[in-house]
Design a protein around this motif. Structure first.
Motif, short mmCIF file in Angstrom:
data_model
loop_
_atom_site.label_atom_id
_atom_site.label_comp_id
_atom_site.label_asym_id
_atom_site.label_seq_id
_atom_site.Cartn_x
_atom_site.Cartn_y
_atom_site.Cartn_z
N ALA A 173 0.77 -1.28 -0.08
CA ALA A 173 0.09 -0.05 0.06
C ALA A 173 0.82 1.30 0.14
O ALA A 173 0.47 2.10 -0.83
CB ALA A 173 -0.93 0.05 1.23
N THR A 174 2.01 1.41 0.63
CA THR A 174 2.90 2.42 0.88
C THR A 174 3.63 2.69 -0.43
O THR A 174 3.90 3.50 -1.05
CB THR A 174 3.97 2.27 2.16
N LYS A 175 3.99 1.52 -1.06
CA LYS A 175 4.50 1.63 -2.43
C LYS A 175 3.71 2.00 -3.39
O LYS A 175 4.11 2.85 -4.15
CB LYS A 175 4.87 -0.07 -2.77
N ALA A 176 2.50 1.81 -3.37
CA ALA A 176 1.43 2.29 -4.37
C ALA A 176 1.25 4.01 -4.02
O ALA A 176 1.02 4.67 -4.85
CB ALA A 176 0.10 1.55 -4.15
N VAL A 177 1.36 4.12 -2.68
CA VAL A 177 1.28 5.48 -2.59
C VAL A 177 2.47 6.64 -3.29
O VAL A 177 2.26 7.65 -3.83
CB VAL A 177 1.35 5.92 -1.20
N LEU A 178 3.74 5.72 -2.94
CA LEU A 178 4.71 6.32 -3.69
C LEU A 178 4.73 6.63 -5.08
O LEU A 178 5.13 7.40 -5.65
CB LEU A 178 6.03 5.72 -3.25
N ARG A 179 4.04 5.60 -5.73
CA ARG A 179 4.04 5.41 -7.18
C ARG A 179 2.95 6.34 -7.86
O ARG A 179 3.54 7.10 -8.99
CB ARG A 179 3.62 3.93 -7.54
N ASP A 180 1.84 6.61 -7.14
CA ASP A 180 0.76 7.32 -7.65
C ASP A 180 0.59 8.70 -7.05
O ASP A 180 -0.04 9.53 -7.49
CB ASP A 180 -0.57 6.48 -7.65
N GLY A 181 1.16 9.02 -5.90
CA GLY A 181 0.70 10.32 -5.15
C GLY A 181 1.70 11.48 -5.62
O GLY A 181 2.79 11.23 -6.36
N SER A 182 1.53 12.59 -5.15
CA SER A 182 2.48 13.93 -5.34
C SER A 182 2.69 14.24 -4.03
O SER A 182 2.00 14.51 -3.18
CB SER A 182 1.43 14.79 -6.29
N TYR A 183 4.07 14.58 -4.18
CA TYR A 183 4.61 15.09 -2.82
C TYR A 183 6.05 15.84 -2.84
O TYR A 183 6.68 15.52 -3.83
CB TYR A 183 4.82 13.79 -1.71
N THR A 184 6.39 16.43 -1.73
CA THR A 184 7.62 17.09 -1.92
C THR A 184 8.66 16.15 -1.59
O THR A 184 8.41 14.96 -1.40
CB THR A 184 7.63 18.06 -0.61
N ASP A 185 10.10 16.47 -2.07
CA ASP A 185 11.09 15.48 -1.90
C ASP A 185 11.47 15.27 -0.34
O ASP A 185 11.58 14.05 -0.15
CB ASP A 185 12.50 16.48 -2.26
N GLU A 186 11.00 16.04 0.45
CA GLU A 186 11.20 15.78 2.01
C GLU A 186 10.15 14.51 2.24
O GLU A 186 10.45 13.62 2.88
CB GLU A 186 11.12 16.80 2.71
N THR A 187 8.94 14.82 1.97
CA THR A 187 7.88 13.65 2.14
C THR A 187 8.24 12.52 1.60
O THR A 187 8.07 11.38 2.15
CB THR A 187 6.53 14.25 1.57
N GLY A 188 8.66 12.56 0.17
CA GLY A 188 9.09 11.40 -0.46
C GLY A 188 10.12 10.45 0.40
O GLY A 188 10.12 9.40 0.57
N ARG A 189 11.12 11.14 1.03
CA ARG A 189 12.14 10.47 1.76
C ARG A 189 11.56 9.83 2.89
O ARG A 189 11.98 8.87 3.32
CB ARG A 189 13.43 11.47 1.86
N SER A 190 10.61 10.65 3.61
CA SER A 190 9.96 9.96 4.62
C SER A 190 9.23 8.65 4.36
O SER A 190 9.13 7.65 5.11
CB SER A 190 8.99 10.93 5.22
#
Length: 324
Positions: free
Chosen positions: A68-85
């Motif tokens: 589920a988290t992998k799908a969020v990373l793939r499909d979502g939009s976020y800042t670089d900081e949030t992406g690293r988190s």
């Protein structure tokens, strides 16, 4: 006898069928910095399942969280900081799913998840989690190629670094000690155990990650006893294990049965056949119905050695309970 037959029936019937899938956290197309925090808290809560259940029960739940988290990373939009988190959370979830896979006997799945965790942690810049991923890989590798396990365990300590929280450093040095013990290197084992003890004694003031919070003095005692058992030093192993296990709750059935199997091994190495058989019966009782392949794997060599002493009543009871 009824209790004994119940344990046999429950183990044979495979009562552990796995937990249902959990409802994922809602995530919109734009991901804020609060979602990784929520996901990490959820991961911490779900980790408590591993205290009382085997990997056969928890693997599907932990794997679902990771996916589920992998799908969020793939499909979502976020800042670089949030992406690293998010990547850091993903690495943590992959380790938990990998551990459950390992406990359930799915070695290939475990290795793939540990490798994915190392990649995610590295991309997140999370050296501590990257080091722990290597430690998991080392633990799995040790039984196949002891030297490769040692090399990877050393690398795990180096990757996490001297600035890692004290509990993490203790955990990684414990796993290094185990790798040395499996390879039969007593002095290196002792040194790694001392390093773990030194780390535990520090009060570095750093927040300890939840995934290392279970590492304490009793855990270090148990690992010390396990290492001396592996090194065939029962005089050292038995008192340490007996002391630690006297304070270990039966509710943690899988872990206690695993550690008792080490105690049984050392008792047998010391020539205490009846005591080894009595402890073996405890292992079989505690692990019956637990969805983990490891307790039975660990006690199998003890049962094989005990088979030469069937005339001893305690041995006969253990062999009867094991169905061999």
């Amino acid at each position: 006898m009824r209790r004994r037959e119940f344990f046999k029936a429950s183990a044979g019937a495979g009562l552990a069928v796995g937990l249902p899938e959990l409802a994922p956290l809602e995530a919109g197309p734009r991901i804020g910095r609060d979602l990784p925090v929520q996901l990490r808290m959820r991961t911490e809560r779900l980790r408590r399942l591993d205290d009382i259940l085997g990997g056969g029960d928890t693997y599907r739940v932990y794997l679902g969280e990771y996916q589920a988290t992998k799908a969020v990373l793939r499909d979502g939009s976020y800042t670089d900081e949030t992406g690293r988190s998010l990547l850091s959370v993903l690495a943590e979830q992959a380790q938990q799913a990998g551990w459950a896979a390992f406990d359930a006997g799915k070695s290939s799945d475990a290795r793939s998840l540990y490798e994915a965790s190392h990649l995610a942690a590295t991309d997140a810049g999370d050296r501590v989690l990257a080091g722990n991923a290597l430690a998991f890989l080392a633990y799995q590798q040790t039984s196949v190629n002891p030297q490769a396990g040692i090399d990877m365990a050393i690398e795990s300590c180096r990757t996490a670094g001297a600035e890692a929280p004290s509990g993490v450093r203790a955990l990684l040095h414990e796993r290094l000690a185990w790798a040395y013990a499996v390879a039969g290197l007593a002095s290196q084992t002792e040194q790694a155990l001392r390093s773990a003890e030194d780390a535990l004694s520090e009060n570095d003031g750093l927040p300890q990650p939840d995934w290392a919070a279970w590492v304490d003095s009793r855990e270090l005692q148990i690992m010390t006893g396990r290492c001396w058992t592996e090194l065939r030093r029962p005089i050292r192993a038995v008192p340490v294990l007996e002391s630690a296990l006297a304070r270990f709750d039966d509710a943690h059935a899988r872990d206690k049965s695993l550690y008792l199997s080490c105690l049984a091994t050392s008792c047998l190495a010391a020539g205490e056949v009846e005591q080894a058989a009595t402890i073996t019966t405890q292992v079989l009782e505690l692990s019956a119905g637990v969805a983990s392949v490891r307790p039975r794997q660990r006690i199998a060599p003890v049962l094989q050695e005990l088979s030469a002493h069937r005339a001893v009543p305690a041995v006969a009871e253990a062999m009867d309970m094991a169905g061999v």
